[in-house]
Design an enzyme around this catalytic site. Structure first.
Site, PDB file in Angstrom:
ATOM      1  N   THR A  47       0.595   1.451 -15.788  1.00  0.00           N
ATOM      2  CA  THR A  47       1.637   0.712 -15.081  1.00  0.00           C
ATOM      3  C   THR A  47       1.192  -0.741 -14.906  1.00  0.00           C
ATOM      4  O   THR A  47       1.967  -1.680 -15.131  1.00  0.00           O
ATOM      5  CB  THR A  47       1.842   1.344 -13.677  1.00  0.00           C
ATOM      6  OG1 THR A  47       2.132   2.725 -13.841  1.00  0.00           O
ATOM      7  CG2 THR A  47       2.944   0.661 -12.906  1.00  0.00           C
ATOM      8  N   ALA A 187      11.653  -3.881   1.824  1.00  0.00           N
ATOM      9  CA  ALA A 187      10.943  -5.158   2.029  1.00  0.00           C
ATOM     10  C   ALA A 187       9.441  -4.940   1.941  1.00  0.00           C
ATOM     11  O   ALA A 187       8.668  -5.339   2.815  1.00  0.00           O
ATOM     12  CB  ALA A 187      11.322  -5.756   3.383  1.00  0.00           C
ATOM     13  N   HIS A 451     -16.641 -28.880   1.905  1.00  0.00           N
ATOM     14  CA  HIS A 451     -15.524 -29.698   2.397  1.00  0.00           C
ATOM     15  C   HIS A 451     -15.022 -30.599   1.274  1.00  0.00           C
ATOM     16  O   HIS A 451     -15.841 -31.188   0.582  1.00  0.00           O
ATOM     17  CB  HIS A 451     -15.998 -30.562   3.564  1.00  0.00           C
ATOM     18  CG  HIS A 451     -14.918 -31.487   4.062  1.00  0.00           C
ATOM     19  ND1 HIS A 451     -13.866 -31.035   4.827  1.00  0.00           N
ATOM     20  CD2 HIS A 451     -14.732 -32.823   3.878  1.00  0.00           C
ATOM     21  CE1 HIS A 451     -13.079 -32.063   5.104  1.00  0.00           C
ATOM     22  NE2 HIS A 451     -13.583 -33.158   4.544  1.00  0.00           N
TER      23      HIS A 451
HETATM   24  P1  FAD Z   1      -1.226   3.953 -13.903  1.00  0.00           P
HETATM   25  O1  FAD Z   1      -1.498   2.522 -14.093  1.00  0.00           O
HETATM   26  O2  FAD Z   1       0.143   4.358 -13.490  1.00  0.00           O
HETATM   27  O3  FAD Z   1      -1.617   4.668 -15.260  1.00  0.00           O
HETATM   28  C1  FAD Z   1      -1.404   6.011 -15.487  1.00  0.00           C
HETATM   29  C2  FAD Z   1      -1.145   6.213 -16.969  1.00  0.00           C
HETATM   30  O4  FAD Z   1      -1.207   7.598 -17.241  1.00  0.00           O
HETATM   31  C3  FAD Z   1       0.228   5.753 -17.424  1.00  0.00           C
HETATM   32  O5  FAD Z   1       0.114   4.796 -18.454  1.00  0.00           O
HETATM   33  C4  FAD Z   1       0.920   7.015 -17.908  1.00  0.00           C
HETATM   34  O6  FAD Z   1       1.726   6.801 -19.067  1.00  0.00           O
HETATM   35  C5  FAD Z   1      -0.268   7.897 -18.248  1.00  0.00           C
HETATM   36  N1  FAD Z   1       0.010   9.334 -18.151  1.00  0.00           N
HETATM   37  C6  FAD Z   1       0.586  10.012 -17.140  1.00  0.00           C
HETATM   38  N2  FAD Z   1       0.587  11.323 -17.384  1.00  0.00           N
HETATM   39  C7  FAD Z   1       0.005  11.505 -18.604  1.00  0.00           C
HETATM   40  C8  FAD Z   1      -0.304  12.623 -19.395  1.00  0.00           C
HETATM   41  N3  FAD Z   1      -0.051  13.867 -18.992  1.00  0.00           N
HETATM   42  N4  FAD Z   1      -0.887  12.419 -20.596  1.00  0.00           N
HETATM   43  C9  FAD Z   1      -1.190  11.155 -21.024  1.00  0.00           C
HETATM   44  N5  FAD Z   1      -0.946  10.053 -20.295  1.00  0.00           N
HETATM   45  C10 FAD Z   1      -0.361  10.230 -19.103  1.00  0.00           C
HETATM   46  N6  FAD Z   1      -1.642  -3.248  -7.961  1.00  0.00           N
HETATM   47  C11 FAD Z   1      -2.503  -4.236  -7.685  1.00  0.00           C
HETATM   48  O7  FAD Z   1      -3.647  -3.948  -7.320  1.00  0.00           O
HETATM   49  N7  FAD Z   1      -2.154  -5.560  -7.796  1.00  0.00           N
HETATM   50  C12 FAD Z   1      -0.910  -5.928  -8.178  1.00  0.00           C
HETATM   51  O8  FAD Z   1      -0.632  -7.118  -8.267  1.00  0.00           O
HETATM   52  C13 FAD Z   1       0.033  -4.915  -8.465  1.00  0.00           C
HETATM   53  N8  FAD Z   1       1.270  -5.236  -8.859  1.00  0.00           N
HETATM   54  C14 FAD Z   1       2.156  -4.249  -9.162  1.00  0.00           C
HETATM   55  C15 FAD Z   1       3.449  -4.614  -9.536  1.00  0.00           C
HETATM   56  C16 FAD Z   1       4.379  -3.647  -9.840  1.00  0.00           C
HETATM   57  C17 FAD Z   1       5.769  -4.041 -10.247  1.00  0.00           C
HETATM   58  C18 FAD Z   1       4.011  -2.259  -9.782  1.00  0.00           C
HETATM   59  C19 FAD Z   1       5.001  -1.187 -10.132  1.00  0.00           C
HETATM   60  C20 FAD Z   1       2.732  -1.886  -9.403  1.00  0.00           C
HETATM   61  C21 FAD Z   1       1.799  -2.880  -9.084  1.00  0.00           C
HETATM   62  N9  FAD Z   1       0.502  -2.564  -8.673  1.00  0.00           N
HETATM   63  C22 FAD Z   1      -0.378  -3.564  -8.355  1.00  0.00           C
HETATM   64  C23 FAD Z   1       0.044  -1.168  -8.570  1.00  0.00           C
HETATM   65  C24 FAD Z   1      -0.790  -0.795  -9.812  1.00  0.00           C
HETATM   66  O9  FAD Z   1       0.008  -0.964 -10.962  1.00  0.00           O
HETATM   67  C25 FAD Z   1      -1.270   0.645  -9.704  1.00  0.00           C
HETATM   68  O10 FAD Z   1      -1.966   0.819  -8.484  1.00  0.00           O
HETATM   69  C26 FAD Z   1      -2.204   0.976 -10.859  1.00  0.00           C
HETATM   70  O11 FAD Z   1      -1.567   0.813 -12.084  1.00  0.00           O
HETATM   71  C27 FAD Z   1      -2.714   2.410 -10.712  1.00  0.00           C
HETATM   72  O12 FAD Z   1      -3.542   2.721 -11.789  1.00  0.00           O
HETATM   73  P2  FAD Z   1      -3.665   4.220 -12.326  1.00  0.00           P
HETATM   74  O13 FAD Z   1      -4.604   4.158 -13.471  1.00  0.00           O
HETATM   75  O14 FAD Z   1      -3.950   5.134 -11.205  1.00  0.00           O
HETATM   76  O15 FAD Z   1      -2.200   4.608 -12.828  1.00  0.00           O
HETATM   77  P1  NAI Z   2       6.035  -0.416  -0.511  1.00  0.00           P
HETATM   78  O1  NAI Z   2       5.531   0.847   0.058  1.00  0.00           O
HETATM   79  O2  NAI Z   2       5.164  -1.607  -0.545  1.00  0.00           O
HETATM   80  O3  NAI Z   2       7.358  -0.857   0.256  1.00  0.00           O
HETATM   81  C1  NAI Z   2       8.483  -0.038   0.322  1.00  0.00           C
HETATM   82  C2  NAI Z   2       9.371  -0.550   1.425  1.00  0.00           C
HETATM   83  O4  NAI Z   2      10.596   0.156   1.356  1.00  0.00           O
HETATM   84  C3  NAI Z   2       8.811  -0.324   2.816  1.00  0.00           C
HETATM   85  O5  NAI Z   2       8.959  -1.494   3.562  1.00  0.00           O
HETATM   86  C4  NAI Z   2       9.635   0.827   3.356  1.00  0.00           C
HETATM   87  O6  NAI Z   2       9.775   0.799   4.769  1.00  0.00           O
HETATM   88  C5  NAI Z   2      10.958   0.561   2.664  1.00  0.00           C
HETATM   89  N1  NAI Z   2      11.827   1.724   2.537  1.00  0.00           N
HETATM   90  C6  NAI Z   2      11.476   3.010   2.306  1.00  0.00           C
HETATM   91  N2  NAI Z   2      12.582   3.775   2.215  1.00  0.00           N
HETATM   92  C7  NAI Z   2      13.641   2.950   2.381  1.00  0.00           C
HETATM   93  C8  NAI Z   2      15.042   3.127   2.376  1.00  0.00           C
HETATM   94  N3  NAI Z   2      15.574   4.328   2.176  1.00  0.00           N
HETATM   95  N4  NAI Z   2      15.848   2.060   2.576  1.00  0.00           N
HETATM   96  C9  NAI Z   2      15.314   0.815   2.774  1.00  0.00           C
HETATM   97  N5  NAI Z   2      13.986   0.593   2.789  1.00  0.00           N
HETATM   98  C10 NAI Z   2      13.164   1.639   2.584  1.00  0.00           C
HETATM   99  O7  NAI Z   2       6.571  -0.014  -1.965  1.00  0.00           O
HETATM  100  P2  NAI Z   2       6.973  -0.897  -3.218  1.00  0.00           P
HETATM  101  O8  NAI Z   2       7.315  -2.284  -2.825  1.00  0.00           O
HETATM  102  O9  NAI Z   2       7.950  -0.079  -3.954  1.00  0.00           O
HETATM  103  O10 NAI Z   2       5.620  -0.938  -4.028  1.00  0.00           O
HETATM  104  C11 NAI Z   2       4.986   0.282  -4.399  1.00  0.00           C
HETATM  105  C12 NAI Z   2       3.512   0.115  -4.417  1.00  0.00           C
HETATM  106  O11 NAI Z   2       3.104  -0.613  -5.567  1.00  0.00           O
HETATM  107  C13 NAI Z   2       2.958  -0.716  -3.255  1.00  0.00           C
HETATM  108  O12 NAI Z   2       2.828   0.043  -2.088  1.00  0.00           O
HETATM  109  C14 NAI Z   2       1.646  -1.118  -3.787  1.00  0.00           C
HETATM  110  O13 NAI Z   2       0.744  -0.073  -3.608  1.00  0.00           O
HETATM  111  C15 NAI Z   2       1.923  -1.325  -5.263  1.00  0.00           C
HETATM  112  N6  NAI Z   2       2.129  -2.763  -5.536  1.00  0.00           N
HETATM  113  C16 NAI Z   2       1.121  -3.623  -5.251  1.00  0.00           C
HETATM  114  C17 NAI Z   2       1.276  -4.975  -5.470  1.00  0.00           C
HETATM  115  C18 NAI Z   2       0.175  -5.897  -5.111  1.00  0.00           C
HETATM  116  O14 NAI Z   2      -0.915  -5.427  -4.840  1.00  0.00           O
HETATM  117  N7  NAI Z   2       0.395  -7.211  -5.102  1.00  0.00           N
HETATM  118  C19 NAI Z   2       2.495  -5.522  -6.035  1.00  0.00           C
HETATM  119  C20 NAI Z   2       3.512  -4.535  -6.247  1.00  0.00           C
HETATM  120  C21 NAI Z   2       3.306  -3.204  -6.028  1.00  0.00           C
END
Ligand code: FAD
Ligand code: NAI
Length: 472
Positions: A47, A187, A451
């Site tokens: 992801t 949010a 600084h």
């Molecule tokens: P994933 O990255 O989800 O990887 C799991 C992989 O396993 C996937 O590619 C999937 O296809 C694969 N998979 C699943 N099941 C199987 C299977 N049975 N066989 C083979 N492959 C499989 N985190 C941050 O720290 N900083 C950020 O700025 C940040 N921004 C984010 C922005 C967005 C829009 C989103 C959605 C998430 C963001 N996150 C961020 C969260 C971060 O992406 C996740 O915490 C992180 O990717 C988790 O890593 P993971 O390896 O556990 O899982």
């Molecule tokens: P989130 O957990 O950060 O926020 C979800 C928000 O939706 C909360 O404020 C919650 O109260 C609200 N919510 C829940 N149910 C609702 C409903 N029915 N109606 C209205 N509001 C509702 O989840 P988000 O933003 O989807 O991100 C998922 C995860 O991805 C994060 O928790 C984080 O772990 C990871 N992520 C990390 C980033 C970073 O580190 N910069 C960037 C983006 C994602």
């Protein structure tokens, strides 16, 4: 039959690919299985690299430069009239993702990790069945399995994501034009980061949140300041409100909502609706349950706190298990588990996992919040310093935000730090390192800070714990 392996990792995200690389570096024969395909080829990186951290940060960067050029350059003596080239911005995002995704395959080759393209299913603690993209099956024999299958978007009843007008975090990263109106449900981090991207590019953004505050889990003072700043930037908030229905129609989407506590429903028309109310662990088709692996009530694979599941030889890291869903948390667990499998001493300090929201200003935190300490009955002191009084912030035309350091009232040991302001994501690391070494606020206050830098704000906040701020 391929193998036998010492380690088969299922999932190639930050948890999976880092576990595989570290295991291979430690001399273990390692395979990593990933099912994600881009243009029919395997795409490692999970992801984070494909549809999360990396593409979102590329768009945050580009949209922030646009906003700087259109709104802020004039005040520092630069006249320009910038124009948005959305395909160009998307090109920057796609190139960044492509390079980093290819980088993982390169690292696998360099470290001698065997890559497999397909879906992995646990047959037993020593066998993983691989189903390739063409449906062919083979079985990998292994001594250890690491589950690293990540998470997926949490669905909202009554709202069906079509990735066209009702989008998830994936669809919002690839819109083909700037919507006039964007409505965001949630949010949280995704809503505020990606809401900011499209607001900067010209969308009218409304964020609907179930709770009566934004970014739950973030320090209350910081959240209030954050909401004030985002509102000033043009984002509208509807707090304590729940969405009950969303219907696509000829002129966009009709969103029906009502007060969270109950009451009269109202509707809102929007061009694009982003659903981001959290993520949930992904274990579909993994065979973990069938192999006897314990899963908790929230669908997370249970661990002993050191990556071991209840089945000997099956380990877990990343979003699919307990703890914050962050890429660096997944990476830390990956290193620790690989080292434990290799018979070394791996560990993760869950008390010191920084978190950053990459808006402008950034929001960063590490350790405990005041609310958590109050709830735990821990006596603490705080020091707070605003960036308005920081010389470097003035020179770079930044005035919003503050640093707050929380220390134990008796021992002065630093328990947490919460920053809203420029470069907060980089500034937080000084305090994270200090916390890893068990530092006191006095230790930070006595360390010479260069600084003029924003880091002086951290030092002044540390001095503030003992009421010794000098520059305010
Ligand atoms: P994933 O990255 O989800 O990887 C799991 C992989 O396993 C996937 O590619 C999937 O296809 C694969 N998979 C699943 N099941 C199987 C299977 N049975 N066989 C083979 N492959 C499989 N985190 C941050 O720290 N900083 C950020 O700025 C940040 N921004 C984010 C922005 C967005 C829009 C989103 C959605 C998430 C963001 N996150 C961020 C969260 C971060 O992406 C996740 O915490 C992180 O990717 C988790 O890593 P993971 O390896 O556990 O899982
Ligand atoms: P989130 O957990 O950060 O926020 C979800 C928000 O939706 C909360 O404020 C919650 O109260 C609200 N919510 C829940 N149910 C609702 C409903 N029915 N109606 C209205 N509001 C509702 O989840 P988000 O933003 O989807 O991100 C998922 C995860 O991805 C994060 O928790 C984080 O772990 C990871 N992520 C990390 C980033 C970073 O580190 N910069 C960037 C983006 C994602």
């Amino acid at each position: 039959m391929p193998g036998p392996y010492d380690v088969v990792v299922i999932g190639g995200g930050p948890g999976g690919y880092n576990a595989a690389i570290r295991a291979a570096q430690l001399g273990l024969k390692t395979a990593c299985i990933e099912k994600r395909a881009v243009k029919d080829a395997v795409a490692f990186g999970g992801t984070c690299l494909n549809v999360g951290c990396i593409p979102s940060k590329a768009l945050l960067f580009a949209s922030e430069r646009f906003e700087d050029a259109s709104k802020h350059f004039a005040s520092i003596g630069i006249k320009v009239t910038p124009e948005i080239d959305l395909p160009g911005m998307m090109g920057h995002k796609e190139r960044t993702v492509d390079q980093l995704v290819k980088g993982v395959s390169f690292l696998f080759k360099k470290n001698k990790v065997d890559p497999y393209f397909g879906t992995g299913r646990i047959v037993s603690a020593t066998q993983v069945e691989l189903t390739g993209p063409d449906g062919t099956k083979e079985t990998l024999e292994t001594k250890n399995i690491i589950i690293a299958t990540g998470s997926e978007v949490m669905p909202l009843p009554g709202v069906t994501v079509d990735e066209k007008v009702i989008v998830s975090s994936t669809g919002i990263l690839s819109l083909s034009e700037v919507p006039k109106r964007l409505t965001v449900i949630g949010a949280g981090i995704i809503g505020l980061e990606l809401g900011s991207v499209w607001r900067r590019l010209g969308a009218e953004v409304t964020v609907i949140e179930y709770l009566d505050r934004i970014v739950p889990g973030v320090d209350g003072d910081v959240a209030k300041e954050f909401q004030k700043i985002l509102t000033r930037q043009g984002i509208k908030f509807k707090l304590a409100t729940k969405v009950t229905k969303a219907e696509p129609g000829a002129s966009g989407v009709t969103v029906t909502m009502e007060p969270a506590a109950g009451g009269a429903a109202e509707t809102l028309e929007t061009d694009i609706l982003l659903v981001c109310i959290g993520r949930r662990p992904f274990i579909e088709g993994l065979g973990a349950k069938e192999a006897g692996v314990a899963i908790d009530k929230r669908g997370r694979v249970e661990t002993d706190g050191h990556g071991r599941t209840n089945v000997p030889g099956i380990w877990v890291v990343g979003d699919v298990t307990t703890g914050p869903m962050l890429a660096h948390k997944a990476e830390d667990e990956a290193m620790a588990v690989a080292e434990l499998i290799a018979g070394k001493a791996g560990h993760v300090n869950y008390d010191v996992i920084p978190s950053v929201v990459y808006t402008h200003p950034e929001v960063a935190s590490v350790g405990k919040t005041e609310d958590e300490l109050k709830a735990a009955g821990v006596a603490y002191k705080t020091g707070k310093f605003p960036f308005t009084a920081n010389a470097r912030a003035k020179t770079v035309a930044e005035k919003d935000g503050f640093v707050k350091i929380i220390a134990d009232a008796k021992t002065d040991r630093v328990l947490g730090c919460h920053i809203i302001g420029p470069e907060a994501g980089n500034l937080i690391m000084e305090v994270a390192v200090a916390m890893e070494f068990g530092a006191s606020s006095e230790d930070i206050a006595r360390t010479c800070h260069p600084h003029p830098t924003l880091t002086e704000g951290v030092r002044q906040a540390a001095l503030g714990v003992d009421n010794r701020i000098m520059q305010m």
